[in-house]
Each structure stands twice: as C-alpha cells, then as structure tokens.
Design a protein around this motif. Sequence first.
Motif, short mmCIF file in Angstrom:
data_model
loop_
_atom_site.label_atom_id
_atom_site.label_comp_id
_atom_site.label_asym_id
_atom_site.label_seq_id
_atom_site.Cartn_x
_atom_site.Cartn_y
_atom_site.Cartn_z
N ALA A 164 1.06 -1.47 -0.09
CA ALA A 164 0.16 0.22 -0.03
C ALA A 164 1.14 1.65 0.08
N THR A 165 2.26 0.91 -0.07
CA THR A 165 3.35 2.12 0.47
C THR A 165 2.59 2.96 -0.63
N GLU A 166 2.57 2.93 -1.85
CA GLU A 166 2.53 3.79 -2.36
C GLU A 166 1.13 4.50 -3.15
N ALA A 167 0.24 4.02 -2.92
CA ALA A 167 -1.45 4.47 -2.70
C ALA A 167 -1.39 5.75 -1.48
N VAL A 168 -0.74 4.83 -0.94
CA VAL A 168 -0.60 6.78 0.35
C VAL A 168 0.28 7.28 0.34
N ASP B 68 5.09 22.50 -12.27
CA ASP B 68 4.84 21.02 -12.36
C ASP B 68 5.05 20.60 -13.37
N LEU B 69 6.29 19.49 -13.22
CA LEU B 69 6.83 18.47 -13.37
C LEU B 69 7.35 18.98 -15.04
N LEU B 70 6.79 19.00 -16.07
CA LEU B 70 7.51 19.63 -17.31
C LEU B 70 6.89 20.84 -17.68
N THR B 71 5.88 21.18 -17.36
CA THR B 71 5.24 22.31 -17.69
C THR B 71 5.88 23.90 -17.52
N GLY B 72 6.02 24.50 -18.89
CA GLY B 72 6.83 25.92 -19.22
C GLY B 72 8.28 25.47 -18.99
N VAL B 73 9.04 24.35 -18.83
CA VAL B 73 9.89 23.15 -19.78
C VAL B 73 9.94 23.45 -21.17
N THR B 74 10.77 24.23 -21.34
CA THR B 74 11.40 24.29 -22.95
C THR B 74 12.93 23.54 -23.61
N GLY B 75 12.56 23.44 -24.83
CA GLY B 75 14.02 22.72 -25.32
C GLY B 75 13.81 21.30 -25.32
N ASP B 76 15.10 20.84 -25.58
CA ASP B 76 15.03 18.95 -25.60
C ASP B 76 16.09 18.76 -24.52
N ALA B 77 15.92 17.78 -24.13
CA ALA B 77 17.16 16.64 -23.23
C ALA B 77 17.89 16.05 -23.87
N ASP B 78 18.98 15.69 -23.89
CA ASP B 78 19.18 14.06 -23.74
C ASP B 78 18.87 12.91 -23.19
N LEU B 79 19.02 13.38 -21.79
CA LEU B 79 18.20 12.73 -20.34
C LEU B 79 17.18 13.40 -19.57
N ILE B 80 16.02 13.04 -19.16
CA ILE B 80 15.13 13.16 -18.12
C ILE B 80 15.11 11.89 -17.00
N VAL B 81 15.32 12.62 -16.00
CA VAL B 81 15.02 11.31 -14.82
C VAL B 81 13.78 12.39 -13.97
N ALA B 82 13.27 11.31 -13.44
CA ALA B 82 11.85 11.05 -12.71
C ALA B 82 11.84 10.38 -11.63
N ASN B 83 12.02 10.93 -10.37
CA ASN B 83 11.88 9.44 -9.33
C ASN B 83 10.66 10.52 -8.49
N ILE B 84 9.72 9.71 -8.32
CA ILE B 84 8.49 9.60 -8.77
C ILE B 84 7.42 9.14 -8.13
N VAL B 85 5.83 8.53 -8.12
CA VAL B 85 5.44 8.16 -7.79
C VAL B 85 5.05 7.40 -9.60
N ALA B 86 5.04 6.47 -9.61
CA ALA B 86 4.03 5.92 -10.62
C ALA B 86 2.90 6.26 -11.80
N ASP B 87 1.99 6.45 -10.68
CA ASP B 87 0.65 7.60 -11.26
C ASP B 87 1.12 9.24 -11.52
N ILE B 88 2.03 9.19 -11.01
CA ILE B 88 2.67 10.70 -11.54
C ILE B 88 3.66 10.53 -13.28
N ILE B 89 4.66 9.19 -12.91
CA ILE B 89 5.36 8.72 -13.67
C ILE B 89 4.18 9.12 -15.55
N ILE B 90 3.52 8.59 -14.57
CA ILE B 90 2.68 7.53 -16.20
C ILE B 90 1.81 8.93 -16.90
N LYS B 91 1.50 9.97 -15.55
CA LYS B 91 1.17 10.92 -16.28
C LYS B 91 2.40 11.82 -17.18
#
Length: 311
Positions: free
Chosen positions: A14-18, A231-254
């Motif tokens: 239940a950790t991620e759901a909580v 909020d996440l990548l909102t407002g971020v411009t340009g391209d990246a060679d690598l993107i890292v996101a250490n969040i939770v599954a639902d936000i990653i999916i979003k």
Amino acid sequence: MKWAEISIQTSHEATEAVANIFHDLGASGVVIEDPELINTYRLSGAWDYCDIPLEENTEVVIVKAYLPVDEAIDGKLQLFEGKVNDLSGHDIDCGCGKITCREIQDEDWATSWKEFFHPVKVGEKIVIKPTWEDYEAGVDDIVIELDPGMAFGTGTHHTTAMCIRHLEDLIEPGMKVFDVGAGSGILSIVCAKLGAKQVHAVDLDGVAVRVAKENICLNHVEDTVTVTEGDLLTGVTGDADLIVANIVADIIIKVIPDVKIRLGAGGAFIASGIIAERLSDVTAVLFANHFTVDKVSEEGGWVAVVARKEC
C-alpha cells in the motif's frame, strides 16, 4: 509555523497508494520508513558507523507526510482516513492502517532525522555525505555534499540509489538533463558531477526549490544546474538528452507524454519510485508512447526503468 506530521503504519503493497493520497492532499513529498531498507544498509557495511538496531518486523512500513496546521487540516485528516479505508475496495492490503498525527515546529522537522543519515557510497563512484559528517574520500569517489533540510531525498532510499547507478552508466560529458521532481537536488548534482553540461531541475514545492539551490551551491555546480518551481515539465522548453523522474507510478504515467515531447531522438528516460506491482502499468504507457525499455532494476520492492525514445 506549525506542521502536522501525519503518520500511517501500512504495508509494502500500500506504500505507493498512500503516497498518492498524501500528494492529492497537498503534501509535496513523503517520508518512507522501510524496515527492509534499514536492514539492507545496516548489513551492507555502506555506513561507516550505525547504531540503528536490526528491525525484526519488516512487514510494517511507516509513511509520513507534513501539512501546514491551518483551518483545513481537520478536513484533510478526515479525507485521508477515508481514502485509506477505501483502498481495501481496490484489493490493496493496508496492513494495520494505524494513523497518528502530531504538531511540530519547522526546526524540529528540519533536524530530528539527522541522527539517521550517514555517509554512504551509492554507486561505483557516487558517495552521499551529509554536510555535518566527515568522510575520507577514495581516489575515484565523487562526493556529494548534502543537507536535505525540509526537502525530500537523501540518496539512501532504493528509488534514488537506483537512479544514481543508472546515471553513472548513462551520463556522458556535454549532456543536457531534465530532473523532474528534484527534491533536495541530489540527482541534478549527480548529473553535473558526472559531466552533464546543463541540468534543469523542477519541483512543485517552493521549499524543495530553495533547498535544492542551497545544495547546488554547496557542491559548486550552480553554473551547470538551474532549479525552477513548476508542475512536472510544464513550462520547460527545449530538448534533453536524458530525463530523470524519481516520483511515483501515477505521476510518471502522467508525465510520459511530455517526456516524449521534451526528449531528443534516442534520448534516455529514467523513471523510478515505482512499486513492483505497478511496473506493467508504467511500461504499457511507455510502449504506447513509442519508447523501448532498455533496463529494469528492482530493489526492496521498488523498480526503476530505463527507457529510450524511438528514433
């Protein structure tokens, strides 16, 4: 300012759901006290010194979050309890589900956890060192000075450690990186120390942005790393060679559709903070957005995925 420290005794399942429920209530992050993780580091020898005893009951995970004590706090507590109770209807075992709440001051929150944070070598080269502790660096060590303060991210949790090891494998000199959900700034600093030319870190929480900037200055990478509140990548411009996101599954999916837009052809995406049971949900969305999965790593019931945007 007073804060409400809301704590629940729950299960690994239940950790991620909580954590998601806390996020929906406005918490910018959570503290996860995982006894399996504590035992792993206690026995690994990664800590130079540790007086934390081995945990006998590894089934109970404590998840905490901090919300400001204001006129809305009582309603949020009731909503939290109701949403936790609703999880059983989704076949999620919450364990005992005991919820506690206590008021603390800013300074208590900012310092009470420090006795548990010691220097630790996370990857082949990266060493995470609290600013208040000493460490004798080896020849190949890359030492990251860190004071998380009231932000989240010490580098010792499975999710962050897996990210760091993948970054050691993937970062090449001159890369441009986006760090989504930067927390204390640790992953952005690691990228800069490994040779990235430009790193743009984003976090929704203003406290995390302030703390990340302080840690970036501590490590003398302010010419490489910039931090913005967003909020996440909102407002971020340009391209990246690598993107890292250490969040939770639902936000990653979003965020995956935006990652697809902001990642250069053939670029790498590291997604972590995923409980093992949600891996198929994340990979399904990756495949739907024309990513290939290069690697999946798992530690302590948590998963990190390295995916590449198809050319």
